[in-house]
Design an enzyme around this catalytic site. Sequence first.
Site, PDB file in Angstrom:
ATOM      1  N   SER A 164       0.889  -1.233   0.104  1.00 33.29           N
ATOM      2  CA  SER A 164       0.088  -0.093  -0.059  1.00 33.29           C
ATOM      3  C   SER A 164       0.815   1.408   0.002  1.00 33.29           C
ATOM      4  CB  SER A 164      -0.973  -0.114   1.068  1.00 33.29           C
ATOM      5  OG  SER A 164      -1.889   0.873   0.944  1.00 33.29           O
ATOM      6  N   ASP A 249      -9.679  -5.140  -4.424  1.00 36.95           N
ATOM      7  CA  ASP A 249      -9.230  -3.965  -4.082  1.00 36.95           C
ATOM      8  C   ASP A 249     -10.280  -3.052  -5.165  1.00 36.95           C
ATOM      9  OD1 ASP A 249      -7.227  -3.003  -2.350  1.00 36.95           O
ATOM     10  OD2 ASP A 249      -5.767  -4.622  -3.570  1.00 36.95           O
ATOM     11  N   HIS A 286      -7.145  -6.228   0.073  1.00 36.85           N
ATOM     12  CA  HIS A 286      -6.042  -5.303   0.389  1.00 36.85           C
ATOM     13  C   HIS A 286      -5.241  -5.846   1.713  1.00 36.85           C
ATOM     14  CE1 HIS A 286      -4.045  -1.277  -0.229  1.00 36.85           C
ATOM     15  NE2 HIS A 286      -4.154  -1.449   1.239  1.00 36.85           N
TER      16      HIS A 286
HETATM   17  N1  LIG Z   1      -7.861   4.142   6.568  1.00 34.29           N
HETATM   18  C1  LIG Z   1      -7.652   3.488   5.555  1.00 34.29           C
HETATM   19  C2  LIG Z   1      -6.667   2.446   6.091  1.00 34.29           C
HETATM   20  C3  LIG Z   1      -5.443   2.210   4.944  1.00 34.29           C
HETATM   21  O1  LIG Z   1      -5.699   2.606   4.062  1.00 34.29           O
HETATM   22  C4  LIG Z   1      -4.527   1.238   5.623  1.00 34.29           C
HETATM   23  C5  LIG Z   1      -4.415   0.385   6.626  1.00 34.29           C
HETATM   24  C6  LIG Z   1      -3.357  -0.366   7.031  1.00 34.29           C
HETATM   25  C7  LIG Z   1      -2.617  -0.566   5.958  1.00 34.29           C
HETATM   26  C8  LIG Z   1      -2.481  -0.103   4.681  1.00 34.29           C
HETATM   27  C9  LIG Z   1      -3.498   0.899   4.649  1.00 34.29           C
HETATM   28  N2  LIG Z   1      -3.510   1.499   3.128  1.00 34.29           N
HETATM   29  C10 LIG Z   1      -2.701   2.004   2.723  1.00 34.29           C
HETATM   30  O2  LIG Z   1      -1.390   2.245   3.167  1.00 34.29           O
HETATM   31  C11 LIG Z   1      -8.987   2.492   5.233  1.00 34.29           C
HETATM   32  O3  LIG Z   1      -9.989   2.801   5.448  1.00 34.29           O
HETATM   33  O4  LIG Z   1      -8.588   1.375   4.751  1.00 34.29           O
END
Ligand SMILES: N[C@@H](CC(=O)c1ccccc1NC=O)C(=O)O
Length: 313
Positions: A164, A249, A286
């Site tokens: 991510s 995703d 994800h």
């Molecule tokens: N607030 C985000 C959290 C999120 O994107 C996320 C959480 C944990 C690990 C990776 C993530 N996304 C990208 O870095 C959501 O709603 O999914």
Amino acid sequence: GMDVSGGNHKHKAPWKRMSKEELDNQYSPSRWVVRLGAEEAMRTYSQIGDEVTKRARATRRSLLDVPYGAGEGEKLDIYLPEAVSEAMPFLVFFHGGYWQSGSKDTSAFMVNPLTAQGVAVVIVAYDIAPKGTLDQMVDQVTQSIVFVQKQYPGNQGIYLCGHSAGAHLAAMMLLADWTKHGVMPNLRGFFLLSGVYDLEPIMHTSENARLLPTLEDAQRNSPLWHLETARTQPGYPACSILVTVGQHDSPEFHRQSREFYQVPQAPTLCHGGWKASFEELHDMDHFEILWNLTQEDYVLTQIILKTIFQESR
Ligand SMILES: N[C@@H](CC(=O)c1ccccc1NC=O)C(=O)O
């Protein structure tokens, strides 16, 4: 409509036609989880991360909180295989959490299956926002790789893996100018899991607006826009770049991964020795991608191991 850009999909920017609500939805990975509710998915994510990291520390030889820079947050954990040698391959992992959450202390997902096969795994901490800016995070990630190369000059390859936001940080390393650091890391491969490579749409989402104060900040930190013009440095070894996205995703995450995968196929880049491949991970969301990396028989774990042992010299 008709694609007037001659197949160059990156100029389509479908996100520009989305409402703020729709953008928020597209860029909230937890809302696209199919087997759990959004909040439950986030709770499970920290729980599993916590458990696997405890297990890795209890069952593997490790060097914890090793400083790679002078800053308090500039620490990394090194997990070692049973047979330690100068000539191990290294996988360096950058956690996700939208550049504002996550920790190396809950991110040791792939440690056990990889160290079991002789790969040293490094989990890197960096200063998440609001303490760190995006430019600082990119700089810290660069420093962490320089540190691994200097500490283990006989390594059999350094492979970068990020999830991510961490995949974004890893991808930024394709643009790094190593000459400034006095060492050329032995980079052999990139494993980019459900990443974001164009940050401009993120600017328009509510929870991430603070992270990217100006369009210039977003563009400077968007590897999708700079990869083609990045100079391929002399002596830069052949690299494999694996771009993966979970089947579940969001469409915007799929678009980001597909477009980023297409860039290294530009003639200037494939002649530079970059080999890109793309995997859509079947029935994965994800977060499950990471949970499954704790399993040696998972398809992605196998691809990572195969790549490392094919490419290592
Ligand atoms: N607030 C985000 C959290 C999120 O994107 C996320 C959480 C944990 C690990 C990776 C993530 N996304 C990208 O870095 C959501 O709603 O999914």
